[in-house]
Motif scaffolding. Structure first.
Motif, mmCIF file in Angstrom:
data_model
loop_
_atom_site.group_PDB
_atom_site.id
_atom_site.type_symbol
_atom_site.label_atom_id
_atom_site.label_comp_id
_atom_site.label_asym_id
_atom_site.label_seq_id
_atom_site.Cartn_x
_atom_site.Cartn_y
_atom_site.Cartn_z
ATOM 1 N N LEU A 134 -4.352 2.920 -19.144
ATOM 2 C CA LEU A 134 -4.218 3.462 -17.798
ATOM 3 C C LEU A 134 -5.063 4.716 -17.654
ATOM 4 N N ASP A 135 -5.692 4.834 -16.507
ATOM 5 C CA ASP A 135 -6.419 6.050 -16.139
ATOM 6 C C ASP A 135 -5.754 6.573 -14.876
ATOM 7 N N VAL A 136 -4.998 7.660 -14.989
ATOM 8 C CA VAL A 136 -4.188 8.169 -13.881
ATOM 9 C C VAL A 136 -4.948 9.277 -13.167
ATOM 10 N N VAL A 137 -5.063 9.159 -11.845
ATOM 11 C CA VAL A 137 -5.754 10.163 -11.041
ATOM 12 C C VAL A 137 -4.828 10.598 -9.912
ATOM 13 N N THR A 138 -5.157 11.710 -9.256
ATOM 14 C CA THR A 138 -4.376 12.191 -8.113
ATOM 15 C C THR A 138 -5.309 12.414 -6.935
ATOM 16 N N LEU A 139 -5.092 11.656 -5.875
ATOM 17 C CA LEU A 139 -5.831 11.829 -4.626
ATOM 18 C C LEU A 139 -4.937 12.537 -3.620
ATOM 19 N N PHE A 140 -5.533 13.006 -2.519
ATOM 20 C CA PHE A 140 -4.791 13.889 -1.624
ATOM 21 C C PHE A 140 -3.760 13.159 -0.776
ATOM 22 N N ASP A 141 -4.162 12.113 -0.057
ATOM 23 C CA ASP A 141 -3.234 11.475 0.867
ATOM 24 C C ASP A 141 -3.522 9.986 0.954
ATOM 25 N N VAL A 142 -2.766 9.296 1.822
ATOM 26 C CA VAL A 142 -2.879 7.846 1.905
ATOM 27 C C VAL A 142 -4.259 7.406 2.398
ATOM 28 N N ASP A 143 -4.889 8.180 3.276
ATOM 29 C CA ASP A 143 -6.221 7.808 3.760
ATOM 30 C C ASP A 143 -7.238 7.822 2.622
ATOM 31 N N ALA A 144 -7.189 8.879 1.806
ATOM 32 C CA ALA A 144 -8.098 8.956 0.666
ATOM 33 C C ALA A 144 -7.820 7.835 -0.318
ATOM 34 N N ALA A 145 -6.539 7.505 -0.507
ATOM 35 C CA ALA A 145 -6.171 6.443 -1.451
ATOM 36 C C ALA A 145 -6.669 5.086 -0.960
ATOM 37 N N ILE A 200 -10.618 3.213 -7.344
ATOM 38 C CA ILE A 200 -9.349 3.060 -8.055
ATOM 39 C C ILE A 200 -8.866 1.632 -7.856
ATOM 40 N N ASP A 201 -7.926 1.216 -8.708
ATOM 41 C CA ASP A 201 -7.368 -0.130 -8.614
ATOM 42 C C ASP A 201 -6.120 -0.175 -7.747
ATOM 43 N N ALA A 202 -5.330 0.893 -7.777
ATOM 44 C CA ALA A 202 -4.062 0.876 -7.048
ATOM 45 C C ALA A 202 -3.616 2.307 -6.793
ATOM 46 N N SER A 203 -2.658 2.434 -5.870
ATOM 47 C CA SER A 203 -2.138 3.758 -5.530
ATOM 48 C C SER A 203 -0.680 3.628 -5.129
ATOM 49 N N PHE A 204 0.120 4.629 -5.514
ATOM 50 C CA PHE A 204 1.512 4.718 -5.069
ATOM 51 C C PHE A 204 1.548 5.615 -3.831
ATOM 52 N N ARG A 205 1.994 5.068 -2.720
ATOM 53 C CA ARG A 205 2.030 5.827 -1.463
ATOM 54 C C ARG A 205 3.171 5.345 -0.571
ATOM 55 N N ALA A 206 3.574 6.202 0.381
ATOM 56 C CA ALA A 206 4.410 5.766 1.497
ATOM 57 C C ALA A 206 3.428 5.414 2.611
ATOM 58 N N VAL A 207 3.231 4.125 2.857
ATOM 59 C CA VAL A 207 2.034 3.719 3.578
ATOM 60 C C VAL A 207 2.224 3.386 5.050
ATOM 61 N N THR A 208 3.432 3.067 5.498
ATOM 62 C CA THR A 208 3.568 2.602 6.874
ATOM 63 C C THR A 208 3.973 3.736 7.805
ATOM 64 N N MET A 209 3.147 4.761 7.860
ATOM 65 C CA MET A 209 3.408 5.896 8.732
ATOM 66 C C MET A 209 3.215 5.495 10.191
ATOM 67 N N THR A 223 0.125 14.218 6.493
ATOM 68 C CA THR A 223 0.205 13.432 5.268
ATOM 69 C C THR A 223 1.432 12.531 5.318
ATOM 70 N N GLU A 224 1.486 11.552 4.418
ATOM 71 C CA GLU A 224 2.633 10.642 4.416
ATOM 72 C C GLU A 224 3.916 11.362 4.019
ATOM 73 N N TRP A 225 3.821 12.343 3.094
ATOM 74 C CA TRP A 225 5.048 13.061 2.719
ATOM 75 C C TRP A 225 5.465 14.024 3.833
ATOM 76 N N GLY A 226 4.494 14.567 4.567
ATOM 77 C CA GLY A 226 4.828 15.384 5.724
ATOM 78 C C GLY A 226 5.541 14.572 6.789
ATOM 79 N N ALA A 227 5.064 13.331 7.033
ATOM 80 C CA ALA A 227 5.698 12.455 8.016
ATOM 81 C C ALA A 227 7.115 12.087 7.582
ATOM 82 N N TYR A 228 7.315 11.889 6.273
ATOM 83 C CA TYR A 228 8.652 11.533 5.791
ATOM 84 C C TYR A 228 9.643 12.659 6.073
ATOM 85 N N TYR A 229 9.285 13.878 5.705
ATOM 86 C CA TYR A 229 10.234 14.981 5.882
ATOM 87 C C TYR A 229 10.383 15.378 7.351
#
Length: 314
Positions: free
Chosen positions: A116-127, A136-145, A199-205
């Motif tokens: 695994l090669d783990v990276v950190t991108l800023f938000d869902v748009d960048a991902a 990248i191959d995949a990303s963990f995100r809250a995507v349906t904003m 951001t997706e986390w901003g939208a969640y909170y």
């Protein structure tokens, strides 16, 4: 430089005969001779002398041979870096202390051979852009904003609902509670200077605050996790939200309290996104692992934004 010609040169040097090299490479002897002649012309030197006993390296050929081998090894490394199954799976997580990184560690324990090669991108748009471009191959995100729709070539599956905890200092009014309801937090100051609007986390909170009439403050500079914990530890009025699997370490004298939220329990909806054409075998194994972990999950008694509940199970 023509790597086929370089490979032919190395094969002739190893075997000592153009005819043997032709057999090893499954080409004609004429093709071998042509490749060597082309390589010699590009280098401006003779690489072999040919005699009754075969082909013998010249001084220049001897000097070039180790570099030729390096070129072929570099070619193999380059091919391996993009060959499915031979290169590491590159996965984006929001932060290395957060739940997605923990999920990858769980996966790695079950599949110790997985690279695994783990990276950190800023938000869902960048991902999404990185997944579409193949960075990248995949990303963990809250995507349906709200107002967002994933491109048609991007797949997504909701893989983990992470309970949200309240974090307080020892002098906070709720510090002694084992659990509180979201409604009981109305009137208390929740401080989250790391929230970024849009951001997706901003939208969640934002949705969490609206649903339960909470006050979430984002004022003040975000100096990182440690200064935030220092402030919460010393405050009688400020608290913050953290994910259940967020990895935090603080000095023992901070006396911080993690308090569960219940009735309902807010959960952060982590989804995995990937390109529909990505055939990396480790991606398939990761998706299967995440499906297995989610199989026993029950959403009963939980809360997530309405936009996160639509079309995200998979």
């Amino acid at each position: 430089m023509d790597l086929d010609a370089v490979r032919t040169f190395v094969t002739v040097a190893d075997g000592g005969r153009f005819q043997d090299a032709a057999a090893a490479l499954s080409v004609t002897q004429q093709a071998v001779s042509k490749r060597i002649a082309t390589l010699e012309k590009s280098l401006g030197v003779r690489l072999f002398t040919r005699g009754a006993r075969g082909a013998t390296l010249t001084i220049d050929g001897q000097a070039f041979l180790p570099h030729a081998r390096d070129l072929l090894r570099a070619e193999e490394r380059a091919l391996a870096s993009v060959r499915p199954g031979s290169r590491a799976l590159r996965v984006d997580v929001i932060g290395r202390r957060l739940a997605p990184a923990s999920l990858l560690r769980d996966f790695r324990r079950v599949h110790p051979a997985a690279e695994l090669d783990v990276v950190t991108l800023f938000d869902v748009d960048a991902a999404v852009d990185a997944v579409r471009s193949g960075t990248i191959d995949a990303s963990f995100r809250a995507v349906t904003m709200p107002g967002r729709r994933l491109p048609d070539d991007i797949e997504a599956a909701r893989v983990f609902d992470e309970p949200i905890h309240l974090l307080t200092g020892p002098a906070h009014a709720l510090a002694a509670a084992r659990a509180v309801t979201p409604a009981e937090l109305a009137g208390h100051r929740i401080w989250m200077p790391g929230l970024v609007p849009g951001t997706e986390w901003g939208a969640y909170y934002d949705a969490l605050a609206a649903a339960f009439a909470l006050t979430i403050e984002i004022t003040g500079p975000d100096f990182g996790t440690e200064p935030l914990l220092d402030t919460i530890a010393d405050s009688r009025s400020l608290a913050t939200f953290v994910g259940e699997r967020t990895h935090l370490v603080w000095p023992a004298d901070h006396g911080l309290r993690r308090i569960a939220l219940r009735d309902p329990a807010p959960v952060y909806p982590h989804s995995l996104i990937w390109h529909r054409d990505n055939t990396h075998p480790t991606l398939a194994a990761l998706r299967a692992d995440l499906r297995t972990r989610r199989a026993g999950h029950s959403p009963t008694g939980t809360w997530a934004p309405g936009w996160a509940q639509r079309g995200t199970d998979g």
